[in-house]
Design an enzyme around this catalytic site. Structure first.
Site, short mmCIF file in Angstrom:
data_model
loop_
_atom_site.label_atom_id
_atom_site.label_comp_id
_atom_site.label_asym_id
_atom_site.label_seq_id
_atom_site.Cartn_x
_atom_site.Cartn_y
_atom_site.Cartn_z
N ALA A 16 54.70 38.37 44.09
CA ALA A 16 53.97 38.96 45.22
C ALA A 16 54.69 40.15 45.83
O ALA A 16 54.08 40.89 46.62
CB ALA A 16 53.72 37.90 46.28
N GLU A 17 55.95 40.35 45.49
CA GLU A 17 56.66 41.52 46.01
C GLU A 17 56.01 42.82 45.54
O GLU A 17 56.03 43.83 46.26
CB GLU A 17 58.12 41.49 45.56
CG GLU A 17 58.98 40.43 46.22
CD GLU A 17 58.86 39.07 45.56
OE1 GLU A 17 59.59 38.15 45.97
OE2 GLU A 17 58.03 38.91 44.64
#
Length: 259
Positions: free
Chosen positions: A135-136
């Site tokens: 998700a970064e």
């Protein structure tokens, strides 16, 4: 009731197996400072109880763990390196529990939650509804380029993760990211069965095999780590830490969808 009074991590005993349940469904089990402290306490209880041999980690609600609590970080105005997850990376980036851990991944596992359900455990079971994501990447943080290498994945799978693509439970099993995939209603039973099978083995053999497996795990060359850090810092200088920008963009997108 304040966060400080709530129980975000539940601990139950099933014979020789402990079930550790992340219980903050209103925030998709995102890791804030209090929850991280309670998770550390749960792992300590597992370690110190001689009657327990294996732990099973799962989540409540529609997510296993959404990763860092980016709202907590943004509201506090804390830099990424000063947030609670940065001070507790051993809980979700390293498999250093003295006892084996089995993840039962329900729903979304993103960011730190991705690693909590994969790299930081010994065995992973995914529900068919599970979704894995670095998700970064969509949050504007450089990460994921090394994940496929860490996990021993092939080129195609490594690129899916590095590009921030969402991976289903079935795809995670097919690429070798998890050990089992099962129907949602069978998730906990499947994870408990795996945990009990591990618990039935001679503990000293399991202990030493885990130690040796960690020692042969590949390490990313230091020159790549250094280069990635420089690139990450450059992105942060241009974009900020990513949290505030991500939340603002998500809010703007939601408002546009309602218009």
């Amino acid at each position: 009731m304040t966060d400080a009074e709530e129980t975000f991590v539940e601990f139950d005993r099933h014979g020789e197996v402990a079930v550790i349940r992340l219980n903050r469904p209103q925030r998709m089990n995102a890791m804030g400072a209090i929850m991280l402290g309670q998770l550390r306490d749960a792992y300590r209880t597992l370690t110190e109880d001689d009657d327990l041999r294996v732990g099973v980690l799962t989540g409540t609600g529609r997510a296993f763990c959404a990763g860092r609590d980016i709202k907590e970080g943004a509201e506090a105005g804390a830099r990424l390196q000063d947030q609670a997850t940065s001070a507790n990376t051993d809980l979700f980036m390293e498999n250093n529990s003295p006892k084996p851990l089995v993840a039962a991944v329900n729903g979304y596992a993103g960011g730190a939650g991705f690693y909590l359900g994969t790299r930081a455990v010994d065995f992973s079971v995914a529900a068919r509804s599970a979704t894995f994501q670095i998700a970064e990447v969509p949050r504007g943080i450089l990460h994921g380029w090394q994940t496929g290498f860490w996990m021993g994945l092939g080129r195609a799978a490594a690129h899916e993760l590095a590009f921030g693509m969402k991976v289903s439970g079935q795809r995670a099993y097919d690429m070798g990211l998890v050990n089992r995939v099962c129907d949602d209603e069978e998730l906990l039973d499947t994870a408990l069965a795996a945990a009990r099978e591990i618990a039935a083995m001679p503990p000293e053999v399991i202990r030493d095999n885990r130690t040796l497996l960690r020692r042969i795990a590949p390490a990313v060359p230091q020159e790549l780590v250094d280069a990635a850090l420089e690139l990450r810092l450059e992105i942060q200088r241009r974009r900020g830490d990513g949290d505030a920008e991500f939340l603002a963009a998500r809010g703007a997108g939601a408002a546009a969808a309602r218009a």
